[in-house]
Write a protein that holds these residues in place. Structure first.
Motif, PDB file in Angstrom:
ATOM      1  N   SER A   1      32.400  50.543  26.201  1.00 59.90           N
ATOM      2  CA  SER A   1      31.001  50.087  26.285  1.00 59.90           C
ATOM      3  C   SER A   1      30.905  48.629  26.701  1.00 59.90           C
ATOM      4  O   SER A   1      29.854  48.170  27.157  1.00 59.90           O
ATOM      5  N   GLN A   2      31.997  47.863  26.567  1.00 60.81           N
ATOM      6  CA  GLN A   2      32.019  46.468  27.005  1.00 60.81           C
ATOM      7  C   GLN A   2      32.744  46.305  28.345  1.00 60.81           C
ATOM      8  O   GLN A   2      32.900  45.180  28.827  1.00 60.81           O
ATOM      9  N   CYS A   3      33.174  47.412  28.938  1.00 59.33           N
ATOM     10  CA  CYS A   3      33.989  47.352  30.150  1.00 59.33           C
ATOM     11  C   CYS A   3      33.114  47.373  31.398  1.00 59.33           C
ATOM     12  O   CYS A   3      32.455  48.374  31.694  1.00 59.33           O
ATOM     13  N   ARG A   4      33.146  46.283  32.147  1.00 58.35           N
ATOM     14  CA  ARG A   4      32.328  46.170  33.354  1.00 58.35           C
ATOM     15  C   ARG A   4      32.844  47.087  34.461  1.00 58.35           C
ATOM     16  O   ARG A   4      32.064  47.656  35.222  1.00 58.35           O
ATOM     17  N   ALA A   5      34.142  47.263  34.554  1.00 57.86           N
ATOM     18  CA  ALA A   5      34.698  48.152  35.577  1.00 57.86           C
ATOM     19  C   ALA A   5      34.262  49.594  35.329  1.00 57.86           C
ATOM     20  O   ALA A   5      33.936  50.331  36.271  1.00 57.86           O
ATOM     21  N   TYR A   6      34.250  50.006  34.074  1.00 57.77           N
ATOM     22  CA  TYR A   6      33.814  51.367  33.741  1.00 57.77           C
ATOM     23  C   TYR A   6      32.329  51.534  34.020  1.00 57.77           C
ATOM     24  O   TYR A   6      31.885  52.589  34.508  1.00 57.77           O
TER      25      TYR A   6
END
Length: 483
Positions: free
Chosen positions: A287-292
């Protein structure tokens, strides 16, 4: 500035007519001269000011993250959430590894030694490979004091199979350095980095895990996790980019559990956030992953786009002819081994006699090079010191080092020394200064040899099983020339 003068920029006037008329009227109207110089000086000052400002801006740009995607650190909220999520996940999912034993407060130094050994072994080596090596190492040298008493020969034997042998040598030298200091195991990252073989990453790992110091660690796994969390497309090998990865990692370290947090970050990169098949649906920080997040918006941009792939430089190609020299006597055969120089590739390790060639060569050219080397180094001369029993080309193979692709040609040369040959062969060699030695096959099989040397010896063993090489006890009645 400090007595150094810089040339002022040349001022070019826009209006050539004005330029000519001004210069031409110097004698006629002296009042125009001060005015002209004033305007030029003003322009020069503005340009110098602009140049200084541009230099300052360029310097700031060099100090700040590059690529336009590392412009900010994590928000306070994201930092808190990442810490909590990763630690909870780590508590439930950490792998049971032999170097993760909990130690009491009184055993911090032993814990530091264990972390040190494991981290050095894990550099450029898979976890599954390291586990058995680590257990054997700790059984033989359970404390840093035990290791400090070991010889390089013993350490290399224990390390054989892990590769990158310089790591083992630095580990031994570092242990001797710490024990000789008599001040105990360094407990801060800054002091750990003064120990031989301990860099910023290893220092951070030891200090945070063993001594609870809130310092970051950044390895390949951590870079991959951070690059995806922030969708960083900058070159991960670039010096400034790496510096900023350390800044990001430092911000995330949990001050109350720095060791566990650093291990959780590395664990995530080693398991769920893998290079080619990340398990984003199971990731505790998705949920904090910008790539995801970018991948969910646009399926053509996979998470594996981060970090940016860097094309590796092609390893240089070289050629090596190896001569397995077996010397027969009345009790059996012994093999000659040469010790490599104490600096450089595979420093201090034992190998069969060999010659590096700058290009591919014919059998005749290779044998000529080997003949010269054997004569100059070991006094092996068919006319004076030995009789040639057999000489056989065993084949070739390619061995890859980090930066070298080496084609290795292997031959077996079996000789029997003539009367006085043994004396000549060992003449002037003292035991404590040997750069080469003779060993029998039983000793050879237990030595700490590199994978390439072991492969060479395997070729020798296979040849002996398949061929009719004369018995070691056979008496030779005639000589053969080395060709």
């Amino acid at each position: 500035m400090n007595g150094t003068s810089f040339p002022l920029p040349r001022v070019r006037l826009i209006n050539p007519t004005f330029e000519r008329s001004t210069v031409a009227s110097k004698r006629q109207n002296q009042k125009t001269i001060p005015s002209f110089h004033f305007k030029a000086s003003s322009c020069e000052r503005k340009m110098m000011s602009r140049r200084r400002r541009n230099c300052r801006e360029k310097k700031v740009e060099e100090e700040e993250p590059i690529g336009g995607d590392m412009e900010d650190l994590f928000s306070e909220k994201d930092t808190h959430n990442i810490r909590m999520s990763l630690l909870d996940w780590y508590d439930d999912n950490q792998r049971d590894l032999p170097w993760r034993k909990r130690r009491s407060e009184t055993e911090k130094e032993r814990r530091a030694y264990e972390v040190w050994v494991s981290e050095i072994m894990l550099q450029q080596t898979r976890v599954q490979t390291v586990m058995e090596f680590y257990k054997r190492w700790m059984h033989k040298w359970p404390t840093i004091d035990d290791l400090a008493q070991a010889s390089l020969e013993e350490v290399n034997e224990m390390w054989a199979g892990l590769g990158y042998y310089r790591r083992a040598r630095f580990l031994l030298e570092g242990a001797k350095m710490v024990v000789a200091g008599r001040e105990g195991f360094p407990n801060k990252a800054s002091s750990l980095m003064k120990v031989k073989g301990i860099g910023e990453y290893t220092a951070g790992a030891i200090a945070s895990i063993a001594f609870n110091e809130a310092v970051p660690v950044v390895d390949g796994n951590v870079i991959r996790v951070l690059a995806r969390l922030k969708a960083i497309s900058a070159n991960p090998k670039d010096r400034i980019t790496i510096k900023n990865f350390w800044k990001l990692a430092a911000q995330l370290v949990d001050p109350s559990r720095p060791g566990d947090f650093n291990q959780s970050l590395m664990e995530l990169g080693a398991t769920l956030c893998s290079v080619s098949k990340p398990s984003c649906s199971s990731c505790p920080v998705s949920s904090q992953c910008r790539a995801y997040s970018l991948f969910q918006e646009n399926r053509t941009i996979p998470v594996t786009e981060y970090p940016t792939k860097v094309v590796k430089a092609k390893p240089r190609l070289d050629f090596c002819c190896v001569c397995v020299l077996e010397i027969l006597n009345q009790t059996g055969g012994r093999f000659v081994l040469v010790k490599r120089p104490e600096e450089g590739l595979l420093a201090g390790l034992w190998e069969f006699p060999s010659v590096i060639l700058d290009k591919e060569a014919s059998v005749a050219a290779r044998r000529k090079a080997i003949n010269l080397y054997l004569k100059e180094t070991f006094h092996v001369d068919p006319k004076e010191t030995c009789t040639i029993v057999s000489r056989k080309e065993l084949g070739e193979f390619v061995h890859i080092f980090t930066h070298i692709r080496r084609k290795i040609y292997v031959e077996l040369l079996v000789v029997q020394l003539t009367e006085g040959g043994t004396i000549d062969l060992f003449k002037g060699e003292a035991k404590d200064t040997l750069t080469w030695k003779c060993v029998d096959s039983d000793v050879l099989s237990t030595m700490g040899l590199t994978s390439a040397v072991r492969k060479v010896y395997s070729m020798v063993e296979a040849h002996k099983q398949d061929s009719s090489v004369p018995s070691n006890r056979t008496v030779i009645s005639r000589k053969r020339r080395i060709t």
